[in-house]
Design a protein around this motif. Sequence first.
Motif, PDB file in Angstrom:
ATOM      1  N   GLU B 219     -19.950 -22.104 -27.036  1.00 48.63           N
ATOM      2  CA  GLU B 219     -18.744 -22.885 -26.742  1.00 48.63           C
ATOM      3  C   GLU B 219     -17.555 -22.326 -27.512  1.00 48.63           C
ATOM      4  N   LEU B 220     -17.789 -21.976 -28.786  1.00 44.68           N
ATOM      5  CA  LEU B 220     -16.694 -21.494 -29.626  1.00 44.68           C
ATOM      6  C   LEU B 220     -16.182 -20.135 -29.156  1.00 44.68           C
ATOM      7  N   LYS B 221     -17.083 -19.379 -28.534  1.00 46.62           N
ATOM      8  CA  LYS B 221     -16.644 -18.085 -28.003  1.00 46.62           C
ATOM      9  C   LYS B 221     -15.683 -18.278 -26.846  1.00 46.62           C
ATOM     10  N   GLY B 222     -15.597 -19.505 -26.354  1.00 42.17           N
ATOM     11  CA  GLY B 222     -14.664 -19.799 -25.286  1.00 42.17           C
ATOM     12  C   GLY B 222     -15.261 -19.690 -23.902  1.00 42.17           C
ATOM     13  N   LEU B 223     -16.607 -19.690 -23.815  1.00 43.87           N
ATOM     14  CA  LEU B 223     -17.233 -19.659 -22.492  1.00 43.87           C
ATOM     15  C   LEU B 223     -16.990 -20.991 -21.791  1.00 43.87           C
ATOM     16  N   SER B 226     -19.505 -24.947 -17.822  1.00 41.10           N
ATOM     17  CA  SER B 226     -20.598 -24.840 -16.858  1.00 41.10           C
ATOM     18  C   SER B 226     -21.471 -23.632 -17.173  1.00 41.10           C
ATOM     19  N   ARG B 227     -20.825 -22.541 -17.646  1.00 40.75           N
ATOM     20  CA  ARG B 227     -21.608 -21.359 -17.986  1.00 40.75           C
ATOM     21  C   ARG B 227     -22.505 -21.618 -19.186  1.00 40.75           C
ATOM     22  N   ARG B 231     -26.270 -21.295 -18.100  1.00 46.77           N
ATOM     23  CA  ARG B 231     -26.838 -20.013 -18.504  1.00 46.77           C
ATOM     24  C   ARG B 231     -27.436 -20.034 -19.907  1.00 46.77           C
ATOM     25  N   HIS B 232     -26.903 -20.890 -20.767  1.00 49.73           N
ATOM     26  CA  HIS B 232     -27.386 -20.884 -22.146  1.00 49.73           C
ATOM     27  C   HIS B 232     -28.336 -22.041 -22.443  1.00 49.73           C
ATOM     28  N   ALA B 233     -27.943 -23.240 -22.056  1.00 49.16           N
ATOM     29  CA  ALA B 233     -28.736 -24.410 -22.435  1.00 49.16           C
ATOM     30  C   ALA B 233     -29.926 -24.619 -21.499  1.00 49.16           C
ATOM     31  N   LEU B 234     -29.675 -24.622 -20.200  1.00 49.32           N
ATOM     32  CA  LEU B 234     -30.715 -25.004 -19.240  1.00 49.32           C
ATOM     33  C   LEU B 234     -31.988 -24.160 -19.333  1.00 49.32           C
ATOM     34  N   PRO B 235     -31.895 -22.818 -19.363  1.00 51.95           N
ATOM     35  CA  PRO B 235     -33.137 -22.043 -19.392  1.00 51.95           C
ATOM     36  C   PRO B 235     -34.030 -22.398 -20.570  1.00 51.95           C
ATOM     37  N   ASN B 236     -33.421 -22.609 -21.746  1.00 52.32           N
ATOM     38  CA  ASN B 236     -34.235 -22.952 -22.904  1.00 52.32           C
ATOM     39  C   ASN B 236     -34.812 -24.353 -22.814  1.00 52.32           C
ATOM     40  N   ALA B 237     -34.029 -25.266 -22.238  1.00 51.56           N
ATOM     41  CA  ALA B 237     -34.518 -26.637 -22.122  1.00 51.56           C
ATOM     42  C   ALA B 237     -35.638 -26.715 -21.092  1.00 51.56           C
TER      43      ALA B 237
END
Lengths: 298, 316
Positions: B219-223, B226-227, B231-237
């Motif tokens: 988030e801090l990187k400014g993505l 939705s991405r 792309r980051h949270a859902l696959p791991n969850a």
Amino acid sequence: MSLDHAATPSHQSALSRYRLLWSQTPQSFRIGLVILLAHLIVAVTGPFWAPYGFSQMGTGIPLSGASWGHPFGVDQLGRDVFSRVVHGSHIVILLSLSGTALGLVVGAVLGLLSGYLGGWFDNLLQRFLEALISIPFLVLALIAIASAGPELSGNPILVVLVVALVYAPRIARMARAAAMDIATRDYVTVARLRGESAWSVMRRELLPNATGVLLVEFALRAGYAPVLVGSLGFLGFGLRPPTPEWGLMISENRALIIITPITVLGPGLALASLVVGLNLFTEGLARILGRTVRLGAQ
Amino acid sequence: MPILRLVAGRILLSIVTLLIVSLIIFGVLEVLPGDVASRILGRDATPEALGQLRDRLGLNDPAPVRYLHWLGGLLSGDFGQSLVSSRPVTEILAPRIYNTVLLSAYAFLLYLPLTILPALVQAIRRDRPVDHGLSIVTLVLLSMPDFLLATILLFTFVVLVPILPAISLVDHSSSAMDYLRAMTLPALTLAIVMAVYAVRMLRDNLIEVLDSDYVRMAELKGLSASRVLLRHALPNALVPTLNVTALNLAYLVGGVVVVEKVFSYPGFGSLLVDSLQLRDLPVIEATVMIAALVYVGANLIADIAAVLLNPRLRTA
């Protein structure tokens, strides 16, 4: 959340202590308990105030919908569905609870002994219980009923035994895991060195320390027992008509759902609300006892 | 290779379990209840008829011989003959299994969006009314017997909004469209029952992951939100949910019994109920063995997947 930390200064009256205790219980526990109590009250007192008998015909116009006189409508034989639901309450609850209780006793004894003793007894029993668990529970229940033969079909005792048969292996698995954990504690070693028999170690050391696990396990299984009893009734392998068992009623009235949906929804509402109450109660109880529980039939 | 040994051990245990299942089934259905022949023909059967049936079933052999004979048949794909129609059991089973596999595949297709979408909404709107509302809905659905859910769906889509057929009768001559229409309601029922378990779990996992450092970092990187979420949270969850999904496959084996019966769908589950009512022992035995096989297989896959996904379990 734990009740152990409940502040109980001596100047408080007993009533306000209970009120404090109550306010510290999880919300799900309170809502669940209220729903359960409502069901229990109906189960116990229902037969005395139900407007009609459970097999009394001609109570109204057959297949008429919901009205003040018949909140759940009238079925095709002219029986009042609300009265049948009320009369069925104690049957469903009694069968579910006694079946689960029997499963708990058998499962707890087998599981605790198996976990404590280990060795070939444990190995053999585990393979057997594993095999029972790997038959889907409804399939296991159905073949057990089929093998009991036509003389026993429709017998409430058979339903109780089948519920116990389905749950005992699953409860035993939990009890065994708990026993293996408790068996490593010093007080168990001491008891064993004192020369106590396995049975007495189980009764006096393992059982008291596994109460939390077993209590949650009992509540969890009891929550699904009404569904199992109902499924058997629905498929025609449970109690016989005209017993006002809810699953059986749903199956009987299903054919005419187009005309009077309320005769199906009424018993369905009773069954679903009982299970919702039991599930909320279980989740809350687990939280009070500091455990997590994943609700679900599996 | 420790992993290979572990996997081989699990497979061996599964085979032992299945052997015990076969012993239990055979024992419960053929040895315990006394004379099978008189149970099939009923109390009024003549002694000649009983004798003939005993001969045909090979009941005059001792039980262990009959068990080995039956087991040998199972292993070589010969499930015996139906007592009711005298057709080979494999011939009866094959189309039913085909129908149920189709139904299960359809149910799984519906299951994925039914799991992911509500969980995403709940995780994004955490502790808001939508989240609480959906939690109540999943709790109620979780507590609802599948035959009741099936009946309510039937009522909704056949009576209130008449777009689907009430009875799901299909055979090999039915067109693909007929199949699809016939299967929608039973598949939807199964999908909902499976999804409610997974939704509750995925919601908790998603919330946990969304609170983690690497998601903060993204988030801090400014993505875009939705991405980060997709792309980051859902696959791991989703990883812990895989186990539930394998268990759901195991549920499906028992679940089809009720659901197929409600919709009169000619699958494996309704075959079991019908053959139980007719006391058609060879068919019952074959269906229960297959149910146990799928259940054990699903659990085996769940176990192995858990080991492969979580290296810490490999030493266990």
